[in-house]
Design a protein around this motif. Structure first.
Motif, PDB file in Angstrom:
ATOM      1  N   GLU A   1      -4.807  -5.153  -3.413  1.00  0.00           N
ATOM      2  CA  GLU A   1      -3.511  -5.112  -2.748  1.00  0.00           C
ATOM      3  C   GLU A   1      -3.545  -6.140  -1.617  1.00  0.00           C
ATOM      4  O   GLU A   1      -4.616  -6.489  -1.132  1.00  0.00           O
TER       5      GLU A   1
ATOM      6  N   HIS B   1       0.821  -1.209   0.000  1.00  0.00           N
ATOM      7  CA  HIS B   1       0.000   0.000   0.000  1.00  0.00           C
ATOM      8  C   HIS B   1       0.859   1.265   0.000  1.00  0.00           C
ATOM      9  O   HIS B   1       0.406   2.320  -0.429  1.00  0.00           O
TER      10      HIS B   1
ATOM     11  N   ASN C   1      -2.841  -5.386   1.225  1.00  0.00           N
ATOM     12  CA  ASN C   1      -3.397  -4.544   2.284  1.00  0.00           C
ATOM     13  C   ASN C   1      -4.910  -4.717   2.429  1.00  0.00           C
ATOM     14  O   ASN C   1      -5.462  -4.494   3.510  1.00  0.00           O
TER      15      ASN C   1
END
Length: 146
Positions: free
Chosen positions: A47, A37, A49
């Motif tokens: 992602e 990220h 994330n």
């Protein structure tokens, strides 16, 4: 009235949970998931994330289930507060700040501009350490100045 106060209290408390989790978990032992990220963007829709959305959704789902099963008790409204904060987080972080969805590109709202500025300051650090502005909905007032 009590249900609304539980909901509101949890919603506000989630900013503290988010700040702590972002600073000490995401920038700590779970940096592997959060690190992409902070890197220049690549052509992927998701992602690593994004796993944090799932992690935060699990308690909400469990609280909704047990709260509804027991007659819409306080657990349900705790789950609702977490979910509402998650929705706001998504709208601010992924839509407004990172423009993963191009919905609010040209906001002139001082509060929203301040949130974007603070998050940009957070992202100027590409590594795990030396970060700042770990909150999401409440950031230092200096970022609201134009």
């Amino acid at each position: 009235m009590v249900s609304f106060l539980i909901f509101l209290g949890i919603f506000l408390f989630m900013e503290c949970v988010t700040w702590f989790t972002h600073k000490y978990v995401m920038h700590g032992f779970m940096w592997y998931f959060h690190s992409d990220h902070h890197q220049p963007k690549y052509a992927h829709t998701f992602e690593r994330n994004d796993i944090f959305f799932v992690i935060f959704a699990i308690p909400s789902i469990v609280l909704f289930y047990f709260g509804a099963e027991q007659g819409m008790n306080y657990l349900f409204f705790i789950g609702l507060g977490i979910t509402a904060y998650g929705f706001c987080y998504f709208m601010i972080h992924d839509v407004l700040i990172h423009q993963r969805f191009k919905w609010f590109k040209n906001s002139k709202n001082k509060y929203l501009i301040g949130l974007r500025k603070a998050h940009k300051v957070h992202h100027k650090h590409l590594g795990k350490h030396h970060g700042e502005c770990f909150g999401m909905l409440f950031v230092p007032f200096k970022y609201y100045k134009i």
